[in-house]
Design a protein around this motif. Structure first.
Motif, PDB file in Angstrom:
ATOM      1  N   PHE A 176      10.857   9.286   1.145  1.00  0.00           N
ATOM      2  CA  PHE A 176      10.979   8.573   2.413  1.00  0.00           C
ATOM      3  C   PHE A 176       9.905   7.494   2.549  1.00  0.00           C
ATOM      4  CE2 PHE A 176      12.639  12.878   2.935  1.00  0.00           C
ATOM      5  CZ  PHE A 176      13.920  12.610   3.381  1.00  0.00           C
ATOM      6  N   SER A 177       8.699   7.774   2.051  1.00  0.00           N
ATOM      7  CA  SER A 177       7.667   6.738   2.083  1.00  0.00           C
ATOM      8  C   SER A 177       8.033   5.588   1.155  1.00  0.00           C
ATOM      9  CB  SER A 177       6.318   7.338   1.670  1.00  0.00           C
ATOM     10  OG  SER A 177       6.336   7.778   0.334  1.00  0.00           O
ATOM     11  N   GLY A 178       8.720   5.863   0.058  1.00  0.00           N
ATOM     12  CA  GLY A 178       9.174   4.799  -0.824  1.00  0.00           C
ATOM     13  C   GLY A 178      10.212   3.912  -0.161  1.00  0.00           C
ATOM     14  N   TRP A 179      11.161   4.522   0.532  1.00  0.00           N
ATOM     15  CA  TRP A 179      12.146   3.713   1.265  1.00  0.00           C
ATOM     16  C   TRP A 179      11.473   2.863   2.338  1.00  0.00           C
ATOM     17  CZ3 TRP A 179      15.374   8.665   0.996  1.00  0.00           C
ATOM     18  CH2 TRP A 179      16.342   8.552  -0.020  1.00  0.00           C
ATOM     19  N   PHE A 180      10.510   3.431   3.027  1.00  0.00           N
ATOM     20  CA  PHE A 180       9.796   2.687   4.062  1.00  0.00           C
ATOM     21  C   PHE A 180       9.016   1.521   3.454  1.00  0.00           C
ATOM     22  CE2 PHE A 180       5.924   1.957   6.533  1.00  0.00           C
ATOM     23  CZ  PHE A 180       6.473   1.644   7.774  1.00  0.00           C
ATOM     24  N   GLY A 181       8.323   1.774   2.346  1.00  0.00           N
ATOM     25  CA  GLY A 181       7.563   0.710   1.702  1.00  0.00           C
ATOM     26  C   GLY A 181       8.452  -0.399   1.175  1.00  0.00           C
TER      27      GLY A 181
ATOM     28  N   VAL B  30       0.837  -1.204   0.000  1.00  0.00           N
ATOM     29  CA  VAL B  30       0.000   0.000   0.000  1.00  0.00           C
ATOM     30  C   VAL B  30       0.876   1.260   0.000  1.00  0.00           C
ATOM     31  CG1 VAL B  30      -1.702   1.311   1.324  1.00  0.00           C
ATOM     32  CG2 VAL B  30      -1.953  -1.163   1.086  1.00  0.00           C
ATOM     33  N   THR B  31       1.933   1.240   0.791  1.00  0.00           N
ATOM     34  CA  THR B  31       2.832   2.398   0.836  1.00  0.00           C
ATOM     35  C   THR B  31       3.511   2.638  -0.505  1.00  0.00           C
ATOM     36  OG1 THR B  31       3.247   1.933   3.180  1.00  0.00           O
ATOM     37  CG2 THR B  31       4.768   3.428   2.074  1.00  0.00           C
TER      38      THR B  31
END
Length: 228
Positions: free
Chosen positions: A177-182, A32-33
């Protein structure tokens, strides 16, 4: 008389079923992220010192301009071939990430214990969980790669001495940053699927084979010990 030592009780809160559902939850969250990151126009941001009321945002599919008077206005790119190479590669990799992540979640759901699908075929469920782990890894890597590529090109352009100092330059956006987290969540979810498979294989061992070799060794010694 003989002295017998009881084996310690195993922790029951960390079971194979719990591990499978944890892996599915982490993988689904990463998917989802990554999906949200793909369509967010916040991969790069730019704010001019000459005109502080304007903020530019750039993503994989369109650019946006935010002003206090009008608000946010977005426009899709005119041509795919006119995009920089890093954005073209990122588009393809993020699409692959979403596809493989979706297949990983679907295969994992079918392979879960307690799901009334493929019942009576534990080998098939095991293969589905292994496939989910591999697909989750692929999805995680194809998310981390484009985000890292865009981050690298942004840093190179930011410190490029050929640009005048007064010219505004792109900086990191929140989507990076959301891409790295996902991507990390997808990779961790894939790893947890393999852990769940190993736990399932461990639980399916024959009853005559002790699960802890050290306990077997101690038990043989204790059986030979007699109290006079």
């Amino acid at each position: 008389r003989r002295i017998f030592i009881k084996e310690p009780h195993e922790m029951v809160f960390l079971t194979t079923k719990v591990m499978q559902r944890t892996a599915l939850f982490v993988t689904f969250g990463g998917l989802v992220t990554s999906l949200i990151t793909t369509f967010l126009p916040l991969w790069k941001t730019m704010n001019s010192d000459l005109n502080e009321v304007e903020n530019w945002f750039s993503g994989l599919w369109h650019t946006c301009l935010y002003t206090e008077e009008v608000g946010i206005q977005c426009k899709a790119y005119d041509s795919v071939l006119g995009l920089p190479m890093d954005l073209q590669i990122s588009r393809v990799l993020m699409s692959v990430s979403i596809g493989t992540g979706g297949l990983a979640v679907l295969a994992a759901f079918l392979g879960l214990e307690g799901v009334e699908m493929c019942v009576g075929h534990p080998g098939l469920k095991r293969v589905l969980l292994i496939l989910s782990g591999v697909l989750s890894w692929v999805s995680g890597l194809t998310t981390l790669a484009p985000v890292s590529i865009v981050a690298y090109t942004t840093v190179v352009d930011f410190w490029n001495e050929g640009f005048p100092d007064v010219m505004p330059r792109w900086e990191y956006g929140e989507a990076m940053f959301s891409g790295w987290f996902g991507g990390l969540a997808l990779a961790i979810g894939g790893t947890l699927f393999f852990v769940a498979v190993c736990m399932g294989d461990y639980d399916q061992r024959p009853p005559g084979v002790p699960k802890n070799p050290q306990v077997k060794h101690r038990r043989q010694n204790y059986l030979k010990t007699e109290v006079l």
